[in-house]
Design a protein around this motif. Sequence first.
Motif, PDB file in Angstrom:
ATOM      1  N   VAL A  10       0.825  -1.202   0.000  1.00  0.00           N
ATOM      2  CA  VAL A  10       0.000   0.000   0.000  1.00  0.00           C
ATOM      3  C   VAL A  10       0.864   1.260   0.000  1.00  0.00           C
ATOM      4  CG1 VAL A  10      -1.744   1.302   1.275  1.00  0.00           C
ATOM      5  CG2 VAL A  10      -1.951  -1.185   1.056  1.00  0.00           C
ATOM      6  N   LEU A  15      -1.166  -0.520  -5.865  1.00  0.00           N
ATOM      7  CA  LEU A  15      -2.555  -0.901  -6.116  1.00  0.00           C
ATOM      8  C   LEU A  15      -2.846  -0.969  -7.613  1.00  0.00           C
ATOM      9  CD1 LEU A  15      -5.442  -1.563  -5.292  1.00  0.00           C
ATOM     10  CD2 LEU A  15      -5.859   0.900  -5.048  1.00  0.00           C
ATOM     11  N   THR A  40      -3.777  -6.443   1.068  1.00  0.00           N
ATOM     12  CA  THR A  40      -2.894  -5.322   1.373  1.00  0.00           C
ATOM     13  C   THR A  40      -1.652  -5.801   2.119  1.00  0.00           C
ATOM     14  OG1 THR A  40      -4.094  -4.850   3.421  1.00  0.00           O
ATOM     15  CG2 THR A  40      -4.785  -3.653   1.445  1.00  0.00           C
TER      16      THR A  40
END
Length: 76
Positions: A10, A15, A40
């Motif tokens: 993250v 992403l 994540t």
Amino acid sequence: MTTVEIEYCVPCGFLDRAQDIQRALLQQFGDRLDRVALVTGDHGVLQVRVDDDVVWDKADDPYDLDVITRRLREYV
């Protein structure tokens, strides 16, 4: 059916890459996959796992959607 997890960092902003991988895998193997989950993480991780086996890791290989797709094909 096969379960795929894409763990991404993250803080590193991975992403977009994780979503690109997810999209490519779903387009190629969608009807043969149970799920493609985004997980994540941190510390620079970008890793694709199939049923808990690591099939691609950014730490070991350059980012290439074709390579990731080919490796997943062996599991589907």
